[in-house]
Scaffold this motif. Structure first.
Motif, short mmCIF file in Angstrom:
data_model
loop_
_atom_site.label_atom_id
_atom_site.label_comp_id
_atom_site.label_asym_id
_atom_site.label_seq_id
_atom_site.Cartn_x
_atom_site.Cartn_y
_atom_site.Cartn_z
N PHE A 12 -1.46 -1.68 -10.99
CA PHE A 12 -1.34 -0.99 -9.81
C PHE A 12 -0.59 0.49 -9.95
N THR A 13 -1.39 1.42 -9.77
CA THR A 13 -0.94 3.00 -10.03
C THR A 13 -0.88 3.38 -8.57
N TYR A 14 0.43 4.04 -8.51
CA TYR A 14 0.66 4.93 -7.36
C TYR A 14 0.89 6.36 -7.64
N ARG A 39 -6.61 -5.93 -8.69
CA ARG A 39 -5.41 -6.65 -9.06
C ARG A 39 -5.09 -6.87 -10.37
N ARG A 78 0.89 -1.29 -0.06
CA ARG A 78 0.12 0.01 0.00
C ARG A 78 0.78 1.14 -0.18
N GLU A 116 1.48 5.89 -2.83
CA GLU A 116 0.61 5.55 -2.13
C GLU A 116 -0.40 5.23 -3.32
N PRO A 117 -1.61 4.27 -3.31
CA PRO A 117 -2.48 4.11 -4.11
C PRO A 117 -3.04 5.16 -4.65
N PHE A 122 -6.52 -1.49 -9.35
CA PHE A 122 -5.72 -2.01 -8.31
C PHE A 122 -6.54 -2.65 -7.11
N GLU A 123 -7.72 -2.24 -7.16
CA GLU A 123 -8.65 -3.43 -6.22
C GLU A 123 -8.84 -4.59 -6.66
N HIS A 168 -7.89 3.56 -12.55
CA HIS A 168 -6.83 2.96 -12.15
C HIS A 168 -7.06 2.42 -10.72
N ALA A 169 -7.93 3.01 -9.89
CA ALA A 169 -8.22 2.48 -8.49
C ALA A 169 -9.00 1.29 -8.65
N TYR A 216 3.10 3.41 -12.69
CA TYR A 216 2.22 2.53 -13.19
C TYR A 216 2.85 1.30 -13.15
#
Length: 152
Positions: free
Chosen positions: A85-87, A82, A15, A25-26, A79-80, A75-76, A102
């Motif tokens: 994953f973008t931060y 899987r 995370r 952070e995400p 991420f959720e 992007h979120a 990314y």
């Protein structure tokens, strides 16, 4: 597209990544205005960053906040789920959005991972340290066998 998951089901997705001068952070809806300001003020700089040479992002004409929000929501959701994953890259000290990372599957090479990152033009000095920190993080924490991340 492969039926294989991007990361194993038992892998705990990080995370955060804390490093000298920045924190990852995400990326999420809460970053909309700061993210939008970060990249729209640095379009030429980002397009000149290794890994963004195809000229499709960021869009030269920019985009409004609603379209940016839709992009952040996508992007979120990735991420959720899987799927990728973008931060958001946040300045330390402080918490200004200064870039983005990314991490997505390479759809042309099954099993490979494609990584790209950018920083704002006025924080260009963070580009190489970000690349080094993310490269080490990917090698030590993530379960990827093959990573493509344009050198700095």
């Amino acid at each position: 597209m492969t039926d294989q998951p991007f990361v194993p089901a038992d892998f705990t997705v990080p995370r955060a990544l804390d490093a000298e001068g920045f924190r990852l952070e995400p990326l999420g809806e809460q970053h909309n205005e700061a993210d939008h300001a970060a990249w729209t003020g640095s379009i030429a700089h980002i397009r000149a960053t290794p890994g963004f040479g195809d000229g499709t992002w960021p869009p030269a004409e920019g985009m409004d906040l609603d379209r940016n929000l839709a992009d952040l929501r996508r992007h979120a959701a990735d991420f959720e789920a899987r799927r990728g994953f973008t931060y958001s890259v946040r300045a330390v000290p402080g918490d200004a959005v200064v870039g983005c990372v990314y991490i997505y599957p390479d759809h042309e090479r099954p099993g490979a991972t494609d990584v790209s990152s950018w920083v704002r033009a006025d924080r260009a000095e963070l580009d190489a340290p970000l690349h080094r920190a993310v490269s080490a993080w990917l090698a030590t924490t993530w379960p990827f066998a093959e990573v493509t991340y344009a050198p700095r």
